[in-house]
Design an enzyme around this catalytic site. Sequence first.
Site, PDB file in Angstrom:
ATOM      1  CE1 TYR A   1      -3.453   0.364   4.558  1.00  0.00           C
ATOM      2  CE2 TYR A   1      -2.800  -0.722   6.571  1.00  0.00           C
ATOM      3  CZ  TYR A   1      -2.594  -0.465   5.250  1.00  0.00           C
ATOM      4  OH  TYR A   1      -1.539  -1.032   4.609  1.00  0.00           O
TER       5      TYR A   1
ATOM      6  CE1 TYR B 291      -4.099  -1.218  -5.044  1.00  0.00           C
ATOM      7  CE2 TYR B 291      -4.552  -3.568  -5.124  1.00  0.00           C
ATOM      8  CZ  TYR B 291      -4.349  -2.416  -4.403  1.00  0.00           C
ATOM      9  OH  TYR B 291      -4.392  -2.445  -3.026  1.00  0.00           O
TER      10      TYR B 291
ATOM     11  CE  LYS C 245      -4.022   0.795  -1.514  1.00  0.00           C
ATOM     12  NZ  LYS C 245      -3.908  -0.326  -0.658  1.00  0.00           N
TER      13      LYS C 245
ATOM     14  CB  SER D 137      -0.943   0.029   1.202  1.00  0.00           C
ATOM     15  OG  SER D 137      -2.062  -0.770   0.934  1.00  0.00           O
TER      16      SER D 137
ATOM     17  CB  VAL E 217      -0.297  -6.108   3.911  1.00  0.00           C
ATOM     18  CG1 VAL E 217      -1.617  -5.627   4.403  1.00  0.00           C
ATOM     19  CG2 VAL E 217      -0.260  -6.267   2.422  1.00  0.00           C
TER      20      VAL E 217
HETATM   21  N1  GLN Z   1      -1.706  -5.526  -2.272  1.00  0.00           N
HETATM   22  C1  GLN Z   1      -2.424  -5.333  -1.031  1.00  0.00           C
HETATM   23  C2  GLN Z   1      -3.917  -5.499  -1.238  1.00  0.00           C
HETATM   24  O1  GLN Z   1      -4.456  -4.968  -2.128  1.00  0.00           O
HETATM   25  C3  GLN Z   1      -2.127  -3.981  -0.474  1.00  0.00           C
HETATM   26  C4  GLN Z   1      -2.867  -3.729   0.797  1.00  0.00           C
HETATM   27  C5  GLN Z   1      -2.027  -3.121   1.870  1.00  0.00           C
HETATM   28  O2  GLN Z   1      -0.815  -3.019   1.796  1.00  0.00           O
HETATM   29  N2  GLN Z   1      -2.709  -2.750   2.921  1.00  0.00           N
HETATM   30  O3  GLN Z   1      -4.575  -6.163  -0.486  1.00  0.00           O
END
Ligand code: GLN
Length: 302
Positions: free
Chosen positions: A237, A189, A64, A61, A255
């Site tokens: 988050y 993505y 992003k 993430s 994650v």
């Molecule tokens: N690739 C992960 C997903 O889409 C990214 C989510 C994350 O890092 N929180 O679930």
Amino acid sequence: MQATLEAIIAQNRALTAQGRVATYIPELAMSDADAIGICLIDGEGKTYLAGDTDIRFTLQSVSKVFALMLALEDQGFDGVFDRIGMEPTGDAFNSIVKLETFSSLRPLNPMINAGAIATTALIKGNSVAERFERLYSYIKAIAGNERIRFNERVYKSEKATGDRNRAIGYFLRDVGAIDGDVEEVLDLYFRQCSIETDVVGLATLARRLALGPDAEPQLSPEVLRIARTFMYTCGMYNATGEFAVKVGIPAKSGVSGAIMATAPRQQMGIGVIAPALDEKGNSIAGVQVLADLSRRLHLSIF
Ligand code: GLN
């Protein structure tokens, strides 16, 4: 500084045992749950390292932030925010629930999966390969080529198992939040999430975000300002409020257990990796390392 970092890593190493590595992307389940490492680049550009700093990990993430920056460069402010909101969420990063209940039918913000998939859809290019290459080059230009790679195994692993993101993608098209081929958007993505670096690369990215427009002429000041603002209000988050109180600087987690944190007042960039996560998907030891560091170095923007 070196002694401070080593002390903070030593203090928090045991915390890793209280978290769990992500397993919903099978390849991430192989991460080292006990690992913890940090890189800090200070206001003068001096680099400090402590803990397990030789491991490589995917951005997940954290990517992003850069997808948002490139989408803003490509589409401008209205082009992005006509389709994606600016509000923090109280739900999990991969939640689908607000898409149907939130009246505007736009994803809440670009730092959660739904908003990020919609953001990625706005990156220009004639094919997935070209669009990915643009984002990959953009990140490489910010971090330095040699620090950035691509992890094919993580990409394939997520692509094979990413049904929740697939559900989000198709829902977004149904409500008009994205156009075009959903599988292509998802492919882009999943690729962006699989860009790989190390703590030095992560801290370099963080520091470039900390610098003002004079020191960072390649990045538009408005785009930098918006990126930092979203990191501060939405970057962790549904634990972003708590992080703002305890740490007080813009940050983005992934994650993989990565956290990219930017201290604008000190023009400092920090990259932390500790793959064991808390129940909200943030690195359990990484958050505490940043809280301790922020207290020690007075990093909070307030
Ligand atoms: N690739 C992960 C997903 O889409 C990214 C989510 C994350 O890092 N929180 O679930």
